[in-house]
Design a protein around this motif. Structure first.
Motif, PDB file in Angstrom:
ATOM      1  N   MET A  32       0.827  -1.204   0.000  1.00 47.17           N
ATOM      2  CA  MET A  32       0.000   0.000   0.000  1.00 47.17           C
ATOM      3  C   MET A  32       0.862   1.255   0.000  1.00 47.17           C
ATOM      4  O   MET A  32       0.526   2.247  -0.655  1.00 47.17           O
ATOM      5  N   SER A  33       1.981   1.225   0.688  1.00 44.58           N
ATOM      6  CA  SER A  33       2.882   2.379   0.712  1.00 44.58           C
ATOM      7  C   SER A  33       3.453   2.649  -0.681  1.00 44.58           C
ATOM      8  O   SER A  33       3.521   3.796  -1.129  1.00 44.58           O
ATOM      9  N   VAL A  34       3.866   1.604  -1.371  1.00 41.56           N
ATOM     10  CA  VAL A  34       4.401   1.761  -2.725  1.00 41.56           C
ATOM     11  C   VAL A  34       3.309   2.257  -3.660  1.00 41.56           C
ATOM     12  O   VAL A  34       3.529   3.155  -4.474  1.00 41.56           O
ATOM     13  N   TRP A  35       2.108   1.694  -3.559  1.00 43.98           N
ATOM     14  CA  TRP A  35       1.011   2.086  -4.443  1.00 43.98           C
ATOM     15  C   TRP A  35       0.671   3.564  -4.254  1.00 43.98           C
ATOM     16  O   TRP A  35       0.565   4.309  -5.226  1.00 43.98           O
ATOM     17  N   ILE A  36       0.493   3.992  -3.033  1.00 44.80           N
ATOM     18  CA  ILE A  36       0.120   5.378  -2.760  1.00 44.80           C
ATOM     19  C   ILE A  36       1.226   6.333  -3.164  1.00 44.80           C
ATOM     20  O   ILE A  36       0.990   7.372  -3.772  1.00 44.80           O
ATOM     21  N   SER A  37       2.464   5.989  -2.842  1.00 46.26           N
ATOM     22  CA  SER A  37       3.579   6.902  -3.101  1.00 46.26           C
ATOM     23  C   SER A  37       3.842   7.111  -4.581  1.00 46.26           C
ATOM     24  O   SER A  37       4.046   8.238  -5.031  1.00 46.26           O
ATOM     25  N   PHE A  38       3.836   6.065  -5.358  1.00 46.22           N
ATOM     26  CA  PHE A  38       4.249   6.170  -6.751  1.00 46.22           C
ATOM     27  C   PHE A  38       3.064   6.188  -7.700  1.00 46.22           C
ATOM     28  O   PHE A  38       2.772   7.200  -8.334  1.00 46.22           O
ATOM     29  N   PHE A  39       2.349   5.076  -7.789  1.00 50.80           N
ATOM     30  CA  PHE A  39       1.297   4.961  -8.793  1.00 50.80           C
ATOM     31  C   PHE A  39       0.126   5.887  -8.490  1.00 50.80           C
ATOM     32  O   PHE A  39      -0.372   6.576  -9.372  1.00 50.80           O
ATOM     33  N   VAL A  42       1.075   9.568  -9.211  1.00 52.71           N
ATOM     34  CA  VAL A  42       1.133   9.893 -10.645  1.00 52.71           C
ATOM     35  C   VAL A  42      -0.269  10.037 -11.210  1.00 52.71           C
ATOM     36  O   VAL A  42      -0.561  10.987 -11.951  1.00 52.71           O
ATOM     37  N   ILE A  43      -1.162   9.140 -10.858  1.00 55.17           N
ATOM     38  CA  ILE A  43      -2.530   9.201 -11.348  1.00 55.17           C
ATOM     39  C   ILE A  43      -3.215  10.466 -10.837  1.00 55.17           C
ATOM     40  O   ILE A  43      -3.886  11.171 -11.591  1.00 55.17           O
ATOM     41  N   ALA A  44      -3.051  10.769  -9.562  1.00 53.40           N
ATOM     42  CA  ALA A  44      -3.675  11.963  -8.988  1.00 53.40           C
ATOM     43  C   ALA A  44      -3.106  13.227  -9.620  1.00 53.40           C
ATOM     44  O   ALA A  44      -3.841  14.158  -9.944  1.00 53.40           O
ATOM     45  N   PHE A  45      -1.796  13.279  -9.834  1.00 53.15           N
ATOM     46  CA  PHE A  45      -1.179  14.465 -10.427  1.00 53.15           C
ATOM     47  C   PHE A  45      -1.693  14.701 -11.838  1.00 53.15           C
ATOM     48  O   PHE A  45      -2.037  15.833 -12.202  1.00 53.15           O
ATOM     49  N   LYS A  46      -1.779  13.663 -12.641  1.00 50.97           N
ATOM     50  CA  LYS A  46      -2.265  13.816 -14.018  1.00 50.97           C
ATOM     51  C   LYS A  46      -3.725  14.253 -14.029  1.00 50.97           C
ATOM     52  O   LYS A  46      -4.124  15.097 -14.831  1.00 50.97           O
ATOM     53  N   THR A  47      -4.523  13.694 -13.144  1.00 50.65           N
ATOM     54  CA  THR A  47      -5.942  14.047 -13.086  1.00 50.65           C
ATOM     55  C   THR A  47      -6.122  15.488 -12.637  1.00 50.65           C
ATOM     56  O   THR A  47      -6.874  16.251 -13.238  1.00 50.65           O
ATOM     57  N   LEU A  48      -5.422  15.865 -11.568  1.00 45.88           N
ATOM     58  CA  LEU A  48      -5.565  17.231 -11.059  1.00 45.88           C
ATOM     59  C   LEU A  48      -5.037  18.248 -12.057  1.00 45.88           C
ATOM     60  O   LEU A  48      -5.599  19.329 -12.206  1.00 45.88           O
TER      61      LEU A  48
END
Length: 66
Positions: A32-39, A42-48
């Motif tokens: 969960m730490s890896v998923w939240i930190s990286f993937f 990136v998804i949130a940044f592109k969406t925002l």
């Protein structure tokens, strides 16, 4: 040859021990730490970023507001 055994609550309880629970918990936390930190980041940044550009340009044609 492998022995066939019916899965019961007792046979599943034999598989559970403290080391196994620790390993599964640690792996879940690490995953969960890896998923939240990286993937997820990136998804949130592109969406925002996309939403920010749409708002700045007053382009709401992609949104279906009913």
């Amino acid at each position: 040859m492998a022995k066939v055994e019916v899965i019961t609550f007792v046979s599943l309880a034999k598989l559970v021990n403290l080391n196994g629970l620790y390993l599964v918990g640690y792996a879940w936390l690490f995953g969960m730490s890896v998923w939240i930190s990286f993937f997820g980041g990136v998804i949130a940044f592109k969406t925002l970023r996309e939403l920010y550009l749409l708002i700045c340009n007053n382009d709401y044609s992609n949104f279906d507001i009913s």
